[in-house]
Write an enzyme that holds these catalytic residues in place. Structure first.
Site, PDB file in Angstrom:
ATOM      1  NE  ARG A   1      36.728 -30.441  35.580  1.00 57.11           N
ATOM      2  CZ  ARG A   1      36.288 -31.111  35.910  1.00 57.11           C
ATOM      3  NH1 ARG A   1      35.140 -32.171  35.099  1.00 57.11           N
ATOM      4  NH2 ARG A   1      36.851 -31.502  36.612  1.00 57.11           N
TER       5      ARG A   1
ATOM      6  CD  GLU B   1      36.496 -35.186  18.814  1.00 54.58           C
ATOM      7  OE1 GLU B   1      36.704 -35.987  17.798  1.00 54.58           O
ATOM      8  OE2 GLU B   1      35.999 -35.827  19.849  1.00 54.58           O
TER       9      GLU B   1
ATOM     10  CG  PHE C   1      39.595 -34.005  22.052  1.00 48.74           C
ATOM     11  CD1 PHE C   1      40.599 -35.329  21.661  1.00 48.74           C
ATOM     12  CD2 PHE C   1      38.755 -34.318  22.720  1.00 48.74           C
ATOM     13  CE1 PHE C   1      41.395 -35.815  22.093  1.00 48.74           C
ATOM     14  CE2 PHE C   1      39.527 -36.166  23.804  1.00 48.74           C
ATOM     15  CZ  PHE C   1      40.416 -36.298  23.369  1.00 48.74           C
TER      16      PHE C   1
ATOM     17  CG  ASP D   1      42.359 -38.890  31.899  1.00 49.65           C
ATOM     18  OD1 ASP D   1      42.343 -40.183  31.888  1.00 49.65           O
ATOM     19  OD2 ASP D   1      41.986 -37.835  31.105  1.00 49.65           O
TER      20      ASP D   1
END
Lengths: 287, 324
Positions: free
Chosen positions: B8, B56, B81, B115
């Protein structure tokens, strides 16, 4: 042929001539809707007939577009977010020269350019592929954002349905259009009050719908969606508000113009039989 | 120790390069720009960065509308998402329309870590590769990510780029050339083919080292484009080795392992095993702990290779007898 955006002439005679000619266009479009859905033996006549006057005004007067050059970068855009009503869009595109009128009779047939729901890759003049509800408004927002980024003055028009307004993504898009101050965007709600399973009020109430759009930060205009004078006024550039997208809440009659289809839930997605086609065409001619 | 860098982060830098090269590049994000690293683009090109809020579905439709007017639209959020919540928008408004939208999703796989399962996309490759017109790319490291982002921008049409949160080893040097649709043989071998994508490529290289110590010659192939799949390179490798293992940080259903199984079943069936998430959800933990618990490390890939190799001699014995 470029159809220029013009405000209506102050001269009452010119205006009544214009309205009369658009009324004729709408009548021809309604007849084409009945014919093509009848020939296809499937399709959605009710919500197409309710939108005919508005599309006649858009393509016949309001929008800057050129049927000979459908990809002209500076054209105004129209997105039919309630894609199942595509018979009215195809009728308008044929009426204003995007493809031969005879092609309307291939609606929903194998290998046809005019699909059961709009396909921008197949049909000249279709600005965006729709059919799955709740996405066309977001796509129109994107087109309006691109216009702002590129400093272009084109307008983006989008029509949504009242049943479609139950989709959450409509309200995501409503929020975004106001947030980004898309005053180059005009949405039209075809408020005919009916959806597949019955009246909106029974299936999933959307009222007070004009207040909802106001609360989301839009400039809201409420009109009779079959009164061409009101339609032209609401769509004219003067009725926009700087810094806000415009929502025209158009009260309409589902199946408008064909007595046995008017306000009848069953005619949402049912094709008329040959005798019903004849009866409908006779009524439309007589009106 | 090799240099470690999250894909990323390489994506965030590549976007800035693209922004400088091409004024038509726009970037949309759903309130996660600090995590997806699109905030670097936002800082340099604020007018071309569009924050869509936590919405989204509308981000995908809006990106499609921008693309309909000539923009190259990158949309970023977490993979769960981007591909789950907004799948139908990706199908209808991007895939069907062939819009020039690049869905670059971060935080894919269990290496999201603490998470937990709600945020760990283990299904996204499967979801995106079934949509017609989509190109699906899973870069293995920062170098490949940068090139994949540039290649996706040059490619006309929809693309899905799968990126990770956690740092992964940089395995390519500057001489590497990524090409959409080309799998790359990273290490040649003769006994078994190890096909991997994303962070599992580094693990497959470790597995090859482990196997080499046992006298097993493993070929390692980086299959960074899942679609269109480089069937030619994959079949050429198994023709030589006669056995295959796939490794991905994704469910073994429908992802890299699924795609290779489909291709080999039709073109050149060989004994095979798929390494990945075995049809379950993840949980909280560190990235490394999760890769160990869910059996996606170099030693796990080596184990899978041994199991497949045990099935291979039976076949050659039959061939051998026939030869006598």
């Amino acid at each position: 042929m470029t159809i220029e955006t013009k405000t209506c002439a102050a001269d009452g005679t010119d205006r009544s001539d214009l309205i009369e000619s658009l009324r004729e266009k709408a009548r021809e479009m309604r007849k084409d809707i009945v014919r093509m859905v009848g020939a296809a033996k499937s399709g959605h006549p009710g919500g197409s007939l309710s939108a005919a006057d508005i599309l006649a005004a858009l393509y016949g007067r309001v929008m800057r577009h050129d049927p000979a050059n459908p990809t002209w970068p500076d054209r105004d855009r129209f997105v039919l977010s309630k894609g199942h009503a595509c018979p009215v869009l195809y009728a308008a595109l044929a009426e204003f020269g995007y493809f031969p009128r005879e092609e309307l009779m291939t609606f929903r047939r194998i290998n046809s350019r005019i699909q059961g729901h709009p396909d921008m890759r197949k049909t000249p003049g279709v600005e965006f592929s729709t059919g799955s509800l709740g996405q066309g408004l977001g796509a129109a927002n994107g087109m309006a954002l691109a216009g702002k980024l590129d400093g272009k003055d084109y307008r983006v028009f989008v029509m949504i349905g009242d049943g479609e307004s139950q989709e959450g993504s409509i309200w995501e898009a409503a929020m975004a259009a106001a947030h980004y101050k898309l005053d180059n965007l005009t949405a039209i709600l075809d408020l005919n009050g009916l959806q597949i399973d019955g009246p909106n009020a029974e299936v999933m109430g959307i009222q007070p719908v004009a207040d909802k759009w106001r609360a989301f930060g839009w400039n809201v205009i409420e009109i009779d969606g079959h009164d061409l004078a009101q339609i032209l006024d609401a769509l004219s550039p003067e009725h926009r508000t700087a810094g806000k997208p415009t929502m025209i809440v158009a009260r309409t009659v589902k199946g408008k113009g064909v007595s046995f289809m008017e306000n009848a839930v069953d005619w949402h997605g049912k094709a008329p039989k040959p005798d019903e086609v004849e009866k409908a065409l006779a009524e439309l001619d007589a009106a | 120790m090799p240099e470690m860098l999250a894909t990323r982060k390489a994506y965030g830098q590549a976007l800035v390069e693209l922004g400088r090269e091409n004024p038509n590049v726009v970037v949309l994000d759903c309130d996660l720009s600090k995590s997806t690293m699109t905030n670097q683009f936002a800082k340099e090109f604020p007018e071309r960065f569009i924050n869509m809020g936590i919405a989204e579905a509308n981000m995908m439709a809006t990106a499609a509308g921008l693309a309909a007017c000539g923009k190259i639209a990158f949309t970023s959020t977490f993979a769960v998402f981007a591909t789950g919540r907004a799948w139908e928008q990706a199908r209808m408004s991007i895939g069907y329309t062939r819009m020039n939208v690049k869905i670059a999703a971060t935080h894919a796989g269990v290496t999201v870590g603490e998470d937990g399962a709600s945020h760990q996309a283990n299904e996204d490759i499967a979801l995106m590769r079934v949509i017609p017109n989509f190109t699906v790319i899973v870069p293995a490291d920062a170098v490949e990510t940068r090139q994949a982002v540039h290649a996706a921008a040059r490619h006309a049409g929809p693309a899905y780029i799968r990126l990770g949160r956690a740092d992964v080893p940089v395995i390519f040097d500057d001489t590497y050339r990524f090409e959409i649709g080309s799998a790359v043989v990273m290490r040649e071998g003769t006994d078994i083919s190890l096909f991997a994508c994303g962070g599992m490529v580094a693990e497959a290289l470790k597995a090859a080292d482990i196997l080499a110590a046992e006298g097993i010659s493993a070929e390692v192939v980086n299959v960074s484009t899942i679609k269109p799949l480089d069937v030619e390179t994959i079949v050429a490798s198994v023709r030589k080795t006669g056995a295959a293992v796939s490794a991905e940080e994704h469910t073994i259903i429908g992802g890299l392992g699924g795609a290779i199984s489909e291709a080999l079943a039709e073109e050149y069936p060989v004994p095979m095993k798929r390494v990945g998430i075995e049809d379950c959800f993840g949980e909280s933990g560190t990235s490394d702990e999760l890769l160990c618990k869910y059996c996606m490390t170099g030693p796990n890939i080596a184990d899978a290779a041994r199991i497949v190799l045990a099935r291979k001699p039976a076949l050659s014995a039959v061939e051998g007898e026939a030869g006598r």
